[in-house]
Write a protein that holds these residues in place. Structure first.
Motif, PDB file in Angstrom:
ATOM      1  N   VAL A 114      12.213 -53.731  21.262  1.00 56.77           N
ATOM      2  CA  VAL A 114      12.675 -52.443  20.743  1.00 56.77           C
ATOM      3  C   VAL A 114      13.627 -52.653  19.566  1.00 56.77           C
ATOM      4  N   SER A 115      14.544 -53.624  19.715  1.00 54.88           N
ATOM      5  CA  SER A 115      15.482 -53.922  18.636  1.00 54.88           C
ATOM      6  C   SER A 115      14.747 -54.382  17.374  1.00 54.88           C
ATOM      7  N   THR A 116      13.698 -55.196  17.561  1.00 51.97           N
ATOM      8  CA  THR A 116      12.915 -55.684  16.423  1.00 51.97           C
ATOM      9  C   THR A 116      12.196 -54.535  15.720  1.00 51.97           C
ATOM     10  N   VAL A 117      11.655 -53.589  16.501  1.00 57.29           N
ATOM     11  CA  VAL A 117      10.983 -52.424  15.914  1.00 57.29           C
ATOM     12  C   VAL A 117      11.976 -51.599  15.094  1.00 57.29           C
ATOM     13  N   LYS A 118      13.190 -51.434  15.631  1.00 54.80           N
ATOM     14  CA  LYS A 118      14.213 -50.677  14.897  1.00 54.80           C
ATOM     15  C   LYS A 118      14.511 -51.322  13.548  1.00 54.80           C
ATOM     16  N   LYS A 119      14.642 -52.648  13.546  1.00 47.68           N
ATOM     17  CA  LYS A 119      14.911 -53.350  12.286  1.00 47.68           C
ATOM     18  C   LYS A 119      13.724 -53.240  11.337  1.00 47.68           C
ATOM     19  N   ALA A 120      12.514 -53.327  11.884  1.00 47.21           N
ATOM     20  CA  ALA A 120      11.318 -53.229  11.036  1.00 47.21           C
ATOM     21  C   ALA A 120      11.216 -51.851  10.394  1.00 47.21           C
ATOM     22  N   LEU A 121      11.556 -50.794  11.143  1.00 48.11           N
ATOM     23  CA  LEU A 121      11.531 -49.442  10.582  1.00 48.11           C
ATOM     24  C   LEU A 121      12.558 -49.297   9.469  1.00 48.11           C
ATOM     25  N   LYS A 122      13.715 -49.933   9.668  1.00 48.17           N
ATOM     26  CA  LYS A 122      14.791 -49.850   8.669  1.00 48.17           C
ATOM     27  C   LYS A 122      14.450 -50.641   7.413  1.00 48.17           C
ATOM     28  N   GLU A 123      13.793 -51.797   7.604  1.00 46.05           N
ATOM     29  CA  GLU A 123      13.510 -52.690   6.478  1.00 46.05           C
ATOM     30  C   GLU A 123      12.034 -52.635   6.087  1.00 46.05           C
ATOM     31  N   ARG A 124      11.386 -51.506   6.284  1.00 49.67           N
ATOM     32  CA  ARG A 124       9.945 -51.374   6.044  1.00 49.67           C
ATOM     33  C   ARG A 124       9.562 -51.870   4.658  1.00 49.67           C
TER      34      ARG A 124
END
Length: 484
Positions: A114-124
């Motif tokens: 979940v944390s990785t997905v959050k970072k990926a959404l932020k750094e798309r």
């Protein structure tokens, strides 16, 4: 106007994994689309769906890794998170090389996902790397202890960042350095290893930087030096902790200025190498004692990689053992197989010499023992035979694999233990904690060599049988299989 909720695509042929992952993502308020095969994944992505993709590697309809480059080319802003049960260095490298935002080995922590997905959404829109297709069968291990090593390697392989590989002797530091080189953009150029402990103090500068003809007595020709030999490639500085202070100063200057001069030379030469250093020594402690330059330490320790000892990755031992048996067969020795009992016995040892000790033991067994199978009894007897000359010797004479005696080894262990706490003291209860650390491997070893016979084990240890049973319970020691 309300912002649209992010959409996450979860691609996995395992319905249970899709269910667990999707539920965790929905609890974050995200929309989840599920794909059970590659065609469905492609339909969703090429149809413009999804803000992040979470994909398995192996599915019945194809590979998530193989599908990823095409989908990233069509939608370069779409981050891919690859999850895999293969858990090898090659998988981690391939995932990163083909453009994955992140690689997560199964089983993974759902909070980490979940944390990785959050970072990926932020750094798309993360930039994809050039594909890496090279296989690296030299680094074996799927254990949790190795996964962070693989992931760190995958993140830095396409950079020129300096890497410091630490770990006990025999853990495979040079293999890691070679893998970083072989998977990176410098792979077509030389990989040049140099053992700093093997070079006489007065010759280190000449060895590293080369020398001109007549620079010193005996210099009859011009020599290139290791920096010159490694031009465009990787220079592996092994045993960097053994480098004299004077040579450390010269190396620091090269790292700072990016150029060097040969001994006796006048012209500056641009240094075009990636540096990977390695040591089994505690450099932080050496910095404190004044034996290693602090500024050089920070220059070299940009990306630290601490390799786990074999005793902390016992689940990898069967795979490593089978790899070494195949390697022995490739070198002309008979091909042998391990029994299940042999694998259990191998996993019971502490392996002070780490992977190198395991390899040497198995090669010796292949050469000395007839038959196609290696049993637990053979493993035990050969391990004992190799140390039989120490039987009955005083404890102070029990040399460990790297030299010295048991007391010296304990002192080194304690030095490192206190060093890791820096200026603070370790937690209370140190006396009993250290005793347990010695007791447990000692009792495990004796039980292994006596094949679980507690009467023999108690006699060998000089303990009452009831006392031995009590210690086995207290220390949570698993009994080895009898007759294996």
């Amino acid at each position: 106007m309300a912002q649209a909720k992010p959409t996450i695509i979860v691609a996995d042929d395992d319905m249970t994994i899709r269910l667990v992952v999707s539920e965790a993502l929905r609890q974050e308020g995200w929309i989840v689309l599920e794909a059970e095969d590659i065609p469905e994944l492609k339909r969703l992505v090429l149809g413009g769906q999804g803000n992040v993709v979470i994909s398995d590697v192996i599915m019945p309809s194809g590979s998530g890794l193989d599908a990823m480059p095409e989908l990233i080319e069509a939608r370069p802003e779409l981050p891919f998170i690859i999850m895999s049960a293969q858990n090898t260095l090659s998988t981690a490298m391939a995932a990163t090389g083909k453009g994955a935002y992140e690689y997560l080995p199964k089983p993974f922590d759902i909070d980490e996902l979940v944390s990785t997905v959050k970072k990926a959404l932020k750094e798309r829109g993360a930039t994809a790397y050039t594909a890496i297709e090279k296989d690296d069968s030299l680094i074996i291990g799927r254990s949790t202890a190795m996964q962070e090593i693989y992931r760190t390697m995958a993140r830095v392989v396409n950079t020129d960042l300096t890497v410091m590989v630490t770990g006990e002797s025999g853990t495979g530091k040079e293999l890691v350095a070679r893998a970083i080189h072989n998977h990176g953009p410098r792979a077509d150029n030389p990989f040049v290893p140099v053992n700093m402990a093997a070079i006489p103090k007065e010759l280190i500068e000449s060895e590293l930087f080369g020398h001109e003809r007549g620079a010193f007595t005996g210099a009859e020709t011009r020599t290139l030096g290791r920096f010159g030999q490694a031009k465009g490639g990787t220079l592996f500085l092994d045993e960097i902790g053994d480098m004299p202070l004077e040579a450390q100063t010269r190396l620091l200057r090269v790292l700072q200025e990016g150029e060097y001069r040969t001994v006796g030379g006048q012209a500056s030469i641009k240094a075009n190498v990636r540096i990977v250093a390695a040591t089994n020594r505690n450099l932080r402690n050496m910095v404190r004692s004044g034996d290693f330059r602090e500024d050089l330490f920070f220059r070299l320790n940009v990306v630290p990689l601490n390799l786990p000892p074999l005793r902390d990755r016992a689940d990898d031992i069967p795979d490593l053992a089978e790899h070494f048996l195949r390697k022995a067969a490739d070198n002309g020795l008979p091909l042998k197989k391990l029994t299940e009992g042999a694998k259990k016995v191998l996993k019971s040892f502490d392996w002070p010499g780490n992977v190198r000790e395991l390899e040497n033991l198995l090669h010796r067994i292949c050469a000395l023992y007839p038959g196609n199978e290696i049993s637990g009894t053979i493993i035990q007897s050969e391990f004992e035979r190799s140390t039989s000359e120490l039987a009955g010797a005083p404890m102070g004479m029990m040399a460990n694999i790297s030299g010295g005696n048991l007391s010296q080894t304990v002192r080194q262990h304690l030095d490192q233990y206190f060093d890791y706490h820096d200026d603070d003291l370790p937690p209370a209860g140190l006396y009993q904690r250290i005793l347990r650390e010695v007791e447990r491997p000692l009792i495990q070893k004796v039980l292994a060599v006596t094949q679980g016979n507690q009467v023999k084990a108690a006699e060998l240890l000089g303990l009452n049988r009831n006392t031995l049973r009590k210690k086995i319970r207290e220390l949570d020691i698993s009994m080895p299989a009898k007759g294996s």
